[in-house]
Design a protein around this motif. Structure first.
Motif, PDB file in Angstrom:
ATOM      1  N   THR A 205      -0.814  -6.005  15.883  1.00 44.28           N
ATOM      2  CA  THR A 205       0.542  -6.431  16.219  1.00 44.28           C
ATOM      3  C   THR A 205       0.964  -5.781  17.538  1.00 44.28           C
ATOM      4  O   THR A 205       0.318  -4.840  18.002  1.00 44.28           O
ATOM      5  CB  THR A 205       1.524  -6.049  15.093  1.00 44.28           C
ATOM      6  OG1 THR A 205       1.523  -4.625  14.921  1.00 44.28           O
ATOM      7  CG2 THR A 205       1.131  -6.725  13.787  1.00 44.28           C
ATOM      8  N   PRO A 206       2.053  -6.247  18.157  1.00 44.96           N
ATOM      9  CA  PRO A 206       2.411  -5.787  19.504  1.00 44.96           C
ATOM     10  C   PRO A 206       2.785  -4.296  19.567  1.00 44.96           C
ATOM     11  O   PRO A 206       3.468  -3.771  18.693  1.00 44.96           O
ATOM     12  CB  PRO A 206       3.624  -6.643  19.867  1.00 44.96           C
ATOM     13  CG  PRO A 206       3.561  -7.824  18.969  1.00 44.96           C
ATOM     14  CD  PRO A 206       2.937  -7.342  17.704  1.00 44.96           C
ATOM     15  N   ILE A 207       2.321  -3.661  20.650  1.00 47.61           N
ATOM     16  CA  ILE A 207       2.753  -2.292  20.963  1.00 47.61           C
ATOM     17  C   ILE A 207       4.051  -2.333  21.760  1.00 47.61           C
ATOM     18  O   ILE A 207       4.961  -1.545  21.520  1.00 47.61           O
ATOM     19  CB  ILE A 207       1.656  -1.545  21.748  1.00 47.61           C
ATOM     20  CG1 ILE A 207       0.432  -1.319  20.869  1.00 47.61           C
ATOM     21  CG2 ILE A 207       2.176  -0.206  22.282  1.00 47.61           C
ATOM     22  CD1 ILE A 207      -0.751  -0.712  21.594  1.00 47.61           C
ATOM     23  N   TYR A 240       6.577  -6.565  12.078  1.00 45.93           N
ATOM     24  CA  TYR A 240       5.614  -7.602  12.457  1.00 45.93           C
ATOM     25  C   TYR A 240       4.634  -7.879  11.315  1.00 45.93           C
ATOM     26  O   TYR A 240       4.249  -9.034  11.078  1.00 45.93           O
ATOM     27  CB  TYR A 240       4.858  -7.195  13.721  1.00 45.93           C
ATOM     28  CG  TYR A 240       5.667  -7.420  14.973  1.00 45.93           C
ATOM     29  CD1 TYR A 240       5.688  -8.658  15.595  1.00 45.93           C
ATOM     30  CD2 TYR A 240       6.426  -6.394  15.525  1.00 45.93           C
ATOM     31  CE1 TYR A 240       6.433  -8.884  16.745  1.00 45.93           C
ATOM     32  CE2 TYR A 240       7.188  -6.600  16.677  1.00 45.93           C
ATOM     33  CZ  TYR A 240       7.179  -7.846  17.283  1.00 45.93           C
ATOM     34  OH  TYR A 240       7.931  -8.062  18.411  1.00 45.93           O
ATOM     35  N   LEU A 241       4.205  -6.847  10.613  1.00 46.43           N
ATOM     36  CA  LEU A 241       3.275  -7.072   9.500  1.00 46.43           C
ATOM     37  C   LEU A 241       3.934  -7.881   8.385  1.00 46.43           C
ATOM     38  O   LEU A 241       3.293  -8.745   7.772  1.00 46.43           O
ATOM     39  CB  LEU A 241       2.779  -5.719   8.964  1.00 46.43           C
ATOM     40  CG  LEU A 241       1.842  -4.950   9.908  1.00 46.43           C
ATOM     41  CD1 LEU A 241       1.557  -3.562   9.360  1.00 46.43           C
ATOM     42  CD2 LEU A 241       0.537  -5.709  10.132  1.00 46.43           C
ATOM     43  N   LYS A 242       5.226  -7.637   8.150  1.00 44.73           N
ATOM     44  CA  LYS A 242       5.912  -8.407   7.099  1.00 44.73           C
ATOM     45  C   LYS A 242       6.164  -9.846   7.542  1.00 44.73           C
ATOM     46  O   LYS A 242       6.217 -10.753   6.702  1.00 44.73           O
ATOM     47  CB  LYS A 242       7.200  -7.707   6.687  1.00 44.73           C
ATOM     48  CG  LYS A 242       6.925  -6.452   5.859  1.00 44.73           C
ATOM     49  CD  LYS A 242       8.139  -5.914   5.135  1.00 44.73           C
ATOM     50  CE  LYS A 242       9.101  -5.244   6.048  1.00 44.73           C
ATOM     51  NZ  LYS A 242      10.155  -4.497   5.310  1.00 44.73           N
ATOM     52  N   GLU A 254      -2.882  -2.456   9.270  1.00 45.55           N
ATOM     53  CA  GLU A 254      -3.144  -2.109  10.661  1.00 45.55           C
ATOM     54  C   GLU A 254      -3.249  -0.596  10.764  1.00 45.55           C
ATOM     55  O   GLU A 254      -2.412   0.134  10.213  1.00 45.55           O
ATOM     56  CB  GLU A 254      -2.027  -2.629  11.567  1.00 45.55           C
ATOM     57  CG  GLU A 254      -2.311  -2.427  13.047  1.00 45.55           C
ATOM     58  CD  GLU A 254      -1.338  -3.179  13.951  1.00 45.55           C
ATOM     59  OE1 GLU A 254      -1.630  -3.286  15.153  1.00 45.55           O
ATOM     60  OE2 GLU A 254      -0.286  -3.648  13.459  1.00 45.55           O
ATOM     61  N   ILE A 255      -4.287  -0.118  11.434  1.00 50.68           N
ATOM     62  CA  ILE A 255      -4.425   1.300  11.791  1.00 50.68           C
ATOM     63  C   ILE A 255      -4.161   1.366  13.284  1.00 50.68           C
ATOM     64  O   ILE A 255      -4.938   0.845  14.075  1.00 50.68           O
ATOM     65  CB  ILE A 255      -5.815   1.838  11.428  1.00 50.68           C
ATOM     66  CG1 ILE A 255      -6.031   1.753   9.911  1.00 50.68           C
ATOM     67  CG2 ILE A 255      -5.970   3.288  11.906  1.00 50.68           C
ATOM     68  CD1 ILE A 255      -7.430   2.135   9.455  1.00 50.68           C
ATOM     69  N   SER A 256      -3.058   1.992  13.658  1.00 44.61           N
ATOM     70  CA  SER A 256      -2.587   1.809  15.024  1.00 44.61           C
ATOM     71  C   SER A 256      -1.967   3.085  15.584  1.00 44.61           C
ATOM     72  O   SER A 256      -1.643   4.015  14.850  1.00 44.61           O
ATOM     73  CB  SER A 256      -1.524   0.706  15.050  1.00 44.61           C
ATOM     74  OG  SER A 256      -0.382   1.124  14.298  1.00 44.61           O
ATOM     75  N   LEU A 277       0.262  -0.977   5.514  1.00 47.75           N
ATOM     76  CA  LEU A 277      -0.294  -2.123   4.787  1.00 47.75           C
ATOM     77  C   LEU A 277       0.778  -2.755   3.923  1.00 47.75           C
ATOM     78  O   LEU A 277       1.723  -2.075   3.481  1.00 47.75           O
ATOM     79  CB  LEU A 277      -1.505  -1.690   3.950  1.00 47.75           C
ATOM     80  CG  LEU A 277      -1.288  -0.722   2.791  1.00 47.75           C
ATOM     81  CD1 LEU A 277      -1.032  -1.468   1.475  1.00 47.75           C
ATOM     82  CD2 LEU A 277      -2.495   0.189   2.625  1.00 47.75           C
ATOM     83  N   TYR A 278       0.620  -4.061   3.701  1.00 47.76           N
ATOM     84  CA  TYR A 278       1.593  -4.836   2.916  1.00 47.76           C
ATOM     85  C   TYR A 278       0.828  -5.800   2.022  1.00 47.76           C
ATOM     86  O   TYR A 278      -0.104  -6.474   2.482  1.00 47.76           O
ATOM     87  CB  TYR A 278       2.565  -5.584   3.846  1.00 47.76           C
ATOM     88  CG  TYR A 278       3.397  -4.591   4.629  1.00 47.76           C
ATOM     89  CD1 TYR A 278       4.605  -4.129   4.132  1.00 47.76           C
ATOM     90  CD2 TYR A 278       2.911  -4.042   5.812  1.00 47.76           C
ATOM     91  CE1 TYR A 278       5.326  -3.163   4.807  1.00 47.76           C
ATOM     92  CE2 TYR A 278       3.621  -3.073   6.495  1.00 47.76           C
ATOM     93  CZ  TYR A 278       4.822  -2.635   5.987  1.00 47.76           C
ATOM     94  OH  TYR A 278       5.525  -1.659   6.637  1.00 47.76           O
ATOM     95  N   VAL A 279       1.239  -5.840   0.734  1.00 47.19           N
ATOM     96  CA  VAL A 279       0.550  -6.668  -0.249  1.00 47.19           C
ATOM     97  C   VAL A 279       1.588  -7.511  -0.982  1.00 47.19           C
ATOM     98  O   VAL A 279       2.549  -6.973  -1.563  1.00 47.19           O
ATOM     99  CB  VAL A 279      -0.241  -5.811  -1.255  1.00 47.19           C
ATOM    100  CG1 VAL A 279      -1.009  -6.702  -2.228  1.00 47.19           C
ATOM    101  CG2 VAL A 279      -1.202  -4.873  -0.530  1.00 47.19           C
TER     102      VAL A 279
END
Length: 500
Positions: A205-207, A240-242, A254-256, A277-279
């Protein structure tokens, strides 16, 4: 004085002279390549199979003992150290070149494996080649053994600030430092393996973001020239992940690198590594079990155990972890019910306990500080602190049965937070109201309150399934599992003031 050691500049000058002499002999002091087929660890671990066999190894010279027509040296490679033996009569002109080599030089050595009369596994050289001439002397640690049989290291590269600035030297002279970073890499690899096996998809996802969010923190600000607009370096990946969960992915991680423009101390660096992380279709209760399983996987697969001695404390990551209520635990320690108590009473209690206040702190912020002052240091074994006040968690779902709380937990070990998780808020109307409340807090002086992200609200309006989310500070996790006292000890190149 007769025994005075040459000063640093004299040593450097001598190495430049050696460099010039090598070139006069038409010896290239900076090679293009060198083929190796073994290393120190492989030779030592398989001596019976490799005895008398030819090997080609390469490494950095860490010790030299010259004896006229023969010499010994120890070279250090990725597997450790090994001795090499050279005879002038056997390698001819290369022996002259060896006399121009120094501690710190990187060399290649070809020869057969044998044991010396003292029983040391070594390589009897038939050929050597200089691969890189070291112009700067490296600080060499000398090892002795005391009367109790303990190893004592003298004159090591021990200045902490210098070690962080010159990590390349630190890694050369302190092998245990390299082991920490090997462990770090393995920990991250096992996290990926675990999550991949659970069916989660790794994404990016964007920095650079137009609106920063996902945490309570100050951002770094930059400017995009072509678009003539202000951008922020991300403080978290969450929103962004959601959005991806809204889009139909059911498990993402994401490992960021994240960035927060805040203070620096033993557990904070402005640039740090996070796992998020999202599940879909899960909640925070499910996520607690997931965290226990993931930590158990890491501990067993990287270290072969769940029990660790950390700063003199035995810590066991084996499931199940203890679970305590944040509100109840503060009440147990202070006698204060933070949900019903007035804000000013909380402010007074924080001051009484020595907390630093800038003014303008919200009630939620005061509760957070009070928890830190009264509870955190007692959380030694892995513990889930659950059910946080609503004001502290603008992105978490309201508790399904406890008014004024949200479904959130943080994992603590030795008084330090190592993870944070929610039943994620998926009600767009509630989310918008929370953002507006946070914005009011910003206007009242809370610089870390969340901004309004209208696009994220719009995403929720399309519908996000029930979701469990988790954030894990990788640096703090590595600190714990490798028993390191500072976050700078687990970051290869931590931020420092410019070297004058």
């Amino acid at each position: 004085m007769e025994n005075q050691q040459p000063d640093y500049n004299t040593l450097v000058a001598r190495r430049h002279e050696e460099l010039a002499e090598l070139k006069k002999l038409s010896i290239e002091p900076y090679a293009y390549s060198y083929d190796i087929n073994s290393n120190s660890a492989e030779i030592k671990n398989n001596f019976e199979k490799l005895e008398s066999k030819d090997v080609r190894i390469a490494g950095r010279v860490m010790a030299i003992r010259r004896m006229g027509k023969a010499s010994f040296a120890h070279i250090q490679d990725a597997g450790g150290k090994i001795q090499i033996y050279l005879k002038r009569d056997e390698i001819g002109e290369k022996y002259t070149a060896f006399k121009l080599m120094d501690i710190g030089d990187i060399i290649g050595a070809e020869g057969f494996v044998f044991k010396t009369k003292t029983g040391e596994i070594s390589v009897h050289c038939k050929d050597i080649q200089i691969l890189a001439k070291s112009i700067r002397p490296i600080p060499i640690a000398k090892e002795t053994t005391d009367e109790q049989g303990n190893k004592v290291i003298h004159d090591q590269f021990a200045d902490k600030e210098l070690r962080y600035r010159q990590r390349y030297v630190d890694l050369i002279v302190n092998p245990e430092v390299k082991e920490v970073f090997i462990k770090r890499s393995k920990i991250i690899s096992e996290i990926r393996r675990f999550l991949d096996n659970q069916g989660l998809l790794e994404v990016e996802t964007p920095i650079l973001q137009t609106i920063y969010g996902g945490a309570a923190a100050k951002p770094f600000v930059t400017h995009h020239n072509a678009l003539d607009m202000k951008l922020y370096m991300r403080i978290a990946d969450e929103l962004y992940l959601k959005r991806l969960i809204v889009g139909g992915f059911e498990g993402v991680y994401e490992i960021s690198k994240d960035f927060r423009n805040e203070g620096m101390d033993r557990t904070h660096n402005p640039e740090f590594t996070m796992l998020e992380l999202y599940v879909a279709y899960k909640d925070y209760e499910w996520m607690m079990n997931f965290v226990e399983e993931m930590f158990g996987h890491i501990c067993k697969n990287v270290f072969g155990m769940t029990k660790f001695n950390i700063e003199g404390n035995e810590v066991d990551f084996k499931a199940p972890w203890k679970r305590i209520s944040m509100v109840d635990e503060i009440k147990n320690k202070t006698g204060i019910d933070v949900l019903t108590e007035e804000t000013e009473k909380l402010r007074t209690e924080v001051k009484r306990r020595g907390g630093e206040l800038k003014g303008g702190e919200s009630k939620g912020k005061l509760i957070d500080i009070l928890f830190e002052l009264s509870v955190e240091e007692s959380l030694m074994q892995p513990t889930f602190v659950v059910d946080y006040p609503l004001e502290l968690s603008p992105l978490a779902k309201k508790h399904r049965s406890k008014a004024g709380l949200v479904e959130r937990f943080e994992g603590y070990v030795l008084g330090r937070e190592i993870c944070n998780a929610f039943s994620e808020l998926n009600d767009p109307i509630d989310q918008k109201e929370r953002f507006e409340a946070q914005n009011k807090m910003r206007e009242e002086g809370d610089e870390e309150a969340h901004q309004i992200d209208s696009d994220y609200v719009r995403a929720l309006e399309y519908g996000m399934p029930p979701t469990a989310g988790l954030g894990v500070g990788i640096d703090r996790l590595v600190m714990l599992l490798t028993n390191q006292p500072s976050i700078r000890d687990v970051i290869l190149f931590p931020h420092m003031r410019p070297d004058k």
